[in-house]
Each structure stands twice: as C-alpha cells, then as structure tokens.
Write an enzyme that holds these catalytic residues in place. Structure first.
Site, PDB file in Angstrom:
ATOM      1  CG  ASP A 449      -1.968  -1.108   1.131  1.00 17.23           C
ATOM      2  OD1 ASP A 449      -2.295  -1.533   0.009  1.00 17.23           O
ATOM      3  OD2 ASP A 449      -2.428  -1.565   2.198  1.00 17.23           O
ATOM      4  CG  ASP A 462      -1.233  -4.558   4.078  1.00 13.78           C
ATOM      5  OD1 ASP A 462      -1.979  -3.815   3.409  1.00 13.78           O
ATOM      6  OD2 ASP A 462      -1.408  -5.781   4.177  1.00 13.78           O
ATOM      7  CE  LYS A 464      -4.562  -5.572   4.448  1.00 13.34           C
ATOM      8  NZ  LYS A 464      -5.063  -5.814   3.065  1.00 13.34           N
TER       9      LYS A 464
END
Length: 575
Positions: A449, A462, A464
């Site tokens: 990401d 990452d 989330k």
C-alpha cells in the site's frame, strides 16, 4: 430515514436545465408535470411502485410529495443499475444515456440540489418535498431569460460552498479540484476527504498509458474533490468560472515532476462581480446564506451530535463577537463539554464550507445572515451522545501541536471498512508531505500500500481499514511476507512491476508495518511469524499512535532513526 438525508452536499448533478425540469414537476400542468401524468408514469412505472398515487399527487395545485416516491427505490434483486426498472418520479424526469430514465442515485442528487439551494422545501417530519416561492418563480421563468439568471444567482449565492469556491478563486489564479477540495469542508473529518495532489503527480509520473492517466485523473478523488467538480460545473454554466488546464509540480524521488491537471478552474470577470453580492461589498446587498443542519456533518456515526454542536455555534456567533472560552461556556448550557481545540477546528470548518466568520482579536462573529438552520425535534435530545471515536479525536487533537489537524481523519478512516484507498492515501500524505519521508502510496495489484524511507531505513506498509478491528489473518500475513521477499531478491521474474524501485539505492535496512484503526485477536503471533520467516522485524500501529508518533517526529523529540527502531518490536507500537 429523514435524519439520514444529506442535504447541503451534492455530487454528480451538473445540468441546470435538468434541475429546472425537476422543479417544474411541482407546478401543476407545466409541460413537465403534464407529460409525467399523462405519458411517462403510466408507461414507465409499474403498479408495485405506486404509480396511481404518484399521478394523484401530481394532479393538485399544492403538491407535497413523499421523498421516496420522488427518488424511487434502489436496484431490486436480480437487476443491475443499468437495467433496473423506473420506480420514482424524478427518475422519469431525468433522461438516461441508454434508456428514457435515470436510476435513483441521480434522482436523489438532483433532489438534494433543488432542496439545498432553496427551490424545494423539505419537511423533515413527513419526509416530503414541496415547491418554495423562489422555486415557483424559477419554474415559471422563461428559459434563458434575465429573470431566470437573476433567480439562479440568488439561489446559488445563498449556498455557502459556492461562495467558498468563488472566494478561493478570487485572486484570479487557477486552482485544481484537489487544491480547492483540501480547503472545502470540516477539518479532519470523514465525509470531507481530498486526495493529496502530490500523490496524484506521483501516480501520473509512473502511468504508462493514456488510459492509466485518464483513469487516475478522473477516478481518483476524495469526497470534497467531487463536490468541487460538481459545483464548478454549475459555476461554469453561470459563466462565473471557466475550466482551464493547470501545470502543477511536485518533488518526487529522483526528480521534480510537472504535469497538467485539466480539472482546474479560474474565476471570470463576471464571477468577481457576482462575488461582491456574496460578501456584501460596496453597494451590493449581501444575500442570506442558506445553511441546512444536514450539511454540518455527513459520515461520522455521531453526525447528529456534530450537526447540533455546529448549529449552536453558528447561532451563537451570529449574535455578537465571542471568545473561545465564551463559546465553551455557551455549549455547556446545551449539555456539551468541549475544548478550545475542537471549537477552533469547528470555526475553521465553518469558514471552509463558505460561512463568513470574522475574527477580532481573540473573538469571532459570523457576518452572514443565516436562514434555514434548525435542529430537528427528533434529535434535540442527542446533546450528550458524542461517540467514543469523537471523544478519542478530541483527546488526540489536544496533543497535535505540530501536525495538521486534517490528519485526524485517519482515525475515522481506520474504522471505515469501505475506505481502504483513502486510508492509504492519507497515511502516505502524512508520512511524505507532513514528515518529509521519501516514498509514496503504491496500492495497486501486487504492490504494498505504502512505502517510505529516510536515509538507510525503509518501511513497507499495509493499511487495513476495518470497522471492528483487524486481526491480521494468515492470508494477509503471507502477502506481506511475499512483499518482503520480493524486496530482498529484487528479481523481475518474481514481480514484473518492480515496485521496490521506490526505495533509494542507499536504503539497506527494512522493516514492515500494518496500520489499522485497532488490532484484535492473534495479530502478534502473525507479526512474529512474518519476522521469523523473513528475518525482518515489523510492527502494528493504530491510527492514533501513528499520529502521536508523527507529532513526536515533527516536534523534534524523536529522531527519524529512532522512529524506525520502533518498527522493529514485532508487536504493537504504543506512544
């Protein structure tokens, strides 16, 4: 349902002629009204959607029509948006591209447009719409006439976001939708997001095809950016602004990248003249601002609390100049306990939506005459129901003395299961724009990401966004492991997109991070598992602690090197 309407903010409703047809629905025996009763509704709408009731309601001189009959139903099971049946009056008014009617989403957008600028009245208790006196004058005015233009001018200038955009453009310089969008709406709040322009330029610098460029420029935008694009379409029709192409520049990894953004706007001479009516400058009479309770918050779970607080604030600041301390005491009489940081951000939010707030020393006063703003009876009792998320944001706001409060939106986004892209973009912007890390949001297929670095240290991130916390499932742990191994081997055969080239050649020490609103379950075991298998350390950090970490870095209390060390704990980082 009536409390969930979001009057005051409009997307994807551009054409003024269609707006006029929507308003003309409410004038008995107008050409639009007559065609609906005699042709379109009998032909397009089935009995299950109450077509007889629609025709009856459209056959009276003083119409008051339920919102659901105007907007219609969503897409029924077994249909797609493109082939869903016509189920609402306004759907039948709006022409589609491949069919004779539109879906309920455009119908709702045009209704919200008509209500927001005062052409339709909305009864919240009954959830019905009727035509206003201004709306009737507009509906019966001749198309293209001077009278029509004068009525539209009055309506648009009563709408605060129009005045905000014109004011931002007043100096004559062009601005992109992103440059305007980041200054439209309430500070650090979901529902008013804008894509950081430097990240758009980052994406454009690596786009390989015209289709990639076009998709990035047309599809990548925040909520506020969409509002800007919609409102500027109205202003173009009024000839108050013109759309231009603007060259913009950003410093990227190896170079300074310059590109062109076509969705940029510049005020015209007529727009400058019209703006004087909005500000009441010189001989021009200031036009009252129409502020709807709904527009004072949109997405937060406690939006009714925020709407009420901001309503009390507007009404209080409309009476005289008041200091922040006086405002706090006044809100206490309404059952609301707030601090100066929260009120300061609210005042900036009022300015950002287009309300004229004047500052005199340490006191503030609203210079506009505000009309149409009332708290619905059904929600007056929510004064003491601020959400835990808002309480948390208020607490963190006090601690952010160096970090821009717009990044408080990370707290909202971390718990929004539909906001992954925005969460990634705002995280990348915090780290690169606010803290000057190198790197960018990657966030495409088979890419992490976000990746950032400073000196020899690199971090693979990452994001989330989960409404009930993130437990780091095995599948997503394995995905991070794959990224770490790809970065270690740097073999194009493993991943032809070579995402690891985002890192400078001098970066030699890497760690990984998961960023979410909250972590639950066995995430620590998965962190340790990734570390053992990859010989790389990492961490989990929630949005709150990421903001506090950023504050420590920007204040100078924590070095960049020590910040990276925190991501080697194979546990959750707490500040």
């Amino acid at each position: 349902m009536a409390e969930k309407r979001t009057f005051g903010w409009v997307q994807e409703a551009y054409t003024i002629s269609n707006l006029k047809n929507v308003v003309r629905v409410f004038v008995f025996d107008s050409a639009v009204n007559k065609k609906l009763r005699e042709d379109k509704i009998p032909r397009l709408i089935s009995d299950e959607y109450h077509k007889d009731e629609m025709i009856k309601l459209l056959s009276t001189d003083e119409m008051e029509i339920p919102y659901i009959l105007l907007k219609g139903k969503g897409t029924p099971k077994g249909f797609t948006r493109s082939n869903a049946p016509c189920s609402g009056i306004i759907q039948a008014v709006l022409p589609g591209q491949r069919k004779e009617y539109q879906s309920d989403w455009p119908a709702d957008s045009f209704l919200r447009w008509a209500v927001s600028i005062g052409f339709l009245n909305y009864d919240r208790d009954k959830d019905t719409c009727s035509i206003s006196e201004l709306g009737y004058r507009y509906a019966v005015s001749a198309d293209g006439s001077k009278e029509e233009k004068e009525i539209l001018t009055e309506a648009f200038l009563s709408y605060p976001p129009v005045c905000r955009i014109l004011s931002l453009l007043e100096n004559g310089k062009s601005m992109t939708k992103f440059e305007i969008g980041c200054q439209l709406g309430f500070v650090g709040e979901a529902g008013f997001t804008s894509i950081p322009q430097n990240l758009i330029l980052q994406g454009l610098s690596t786009a390989n095809t015209p289709d990639e460029r076009n998709k990035l420029l047309s599809d990548t935008e925040g909520t506020s950016d969409k509002y800007v694009r919609t409102i500027c379409a109205w202003l173009k029709s009024m000839r108050w602004v013109m759309q231009v192409s603007k060259e913009v520049t950003a410093d990227l990894r190896y170079m300074t990248h310059t590109d062109t953004i076509n969705q940029s706007y510049q005020i015209t001479l007529e727009g400058k003249k019209i703006l004087k009516y909005a500000t009441g400058a010189s001989k021009y009479k200031r036009i009252d601002k129409r502020v709807m309770w709904d527009m004072l918050a949109t997405k937060p779970s406690d939006r009714n609390y925020l709407r009420n607080r901001r309503t009390y604030l507007i009404k209080y600041l409309s009476t005289a100049y008041h200091s922040l301390d006086e405002i706090i005491v006044h809100l206490q009489t309404k059952g609301m306990t707030e601090d100066t940081g929260t009120i300061s951000d609210d005042i900036q939010g009022l300015i950002n939506i287009g309300i004229n707030v004047n500052r005199n020393g340490n006191t503030f006063k609203i210079m506009d005459s505000i009309v149409g703003l009332n708290i619905p009876d059904s929600v007056k009792s929510v004064a003491a129901t601020k959400s835990d998320l808002s309480l948390l944001k208020d607490d963190i706001r006090k601690k952010l003395n160096h970090i821009n409060h717009k990044y408080l939106v990370l707290i909202d986004l971390g718990f929004d299961g539909n906001a992954d892209r925005d969460y990634e973009l705002q995280t990348a912007d915090l780290l690169t724009s606010e803290l000057s890390f190198k790197g960018a949001r990657l966030g495409d297929t088979r890419k992490p990401d976000v990746c950032v670095y400073h000196d020899k240290n690199g971090l693979i991130i990452d994001n989330k966004a989960y409404s009930k916390g993130y437990s780091l499932p095995i599948k997503q742990a394995d995905e991070m492991l794959r990224y770490i191994e790809e970065n270690q081997k740097r073999d194009k055969a493993l991943n032809p997109n070579e995402w690891w080239t985002i890192f400078d050649d001098a970066v030699s020490k890497f760690s990984f991070a998961f960023v979410s609103g909250e972590f639950t379950g066995g995430f620590k075991d998965r962190l340790e598992n990734i570390s053992r298998r990859s010989h790389t350390n990492g961490a989990a950090i929630n949005s709150v602690n990421l903001l506090l970490l950023a504050e420590e870095i920007k204040s100078g209390r924590l070095s960049y090197g020590d910040a990276f060390t925190k991501f080697e704990c194979n546990d959750e980082i707490t500040m």
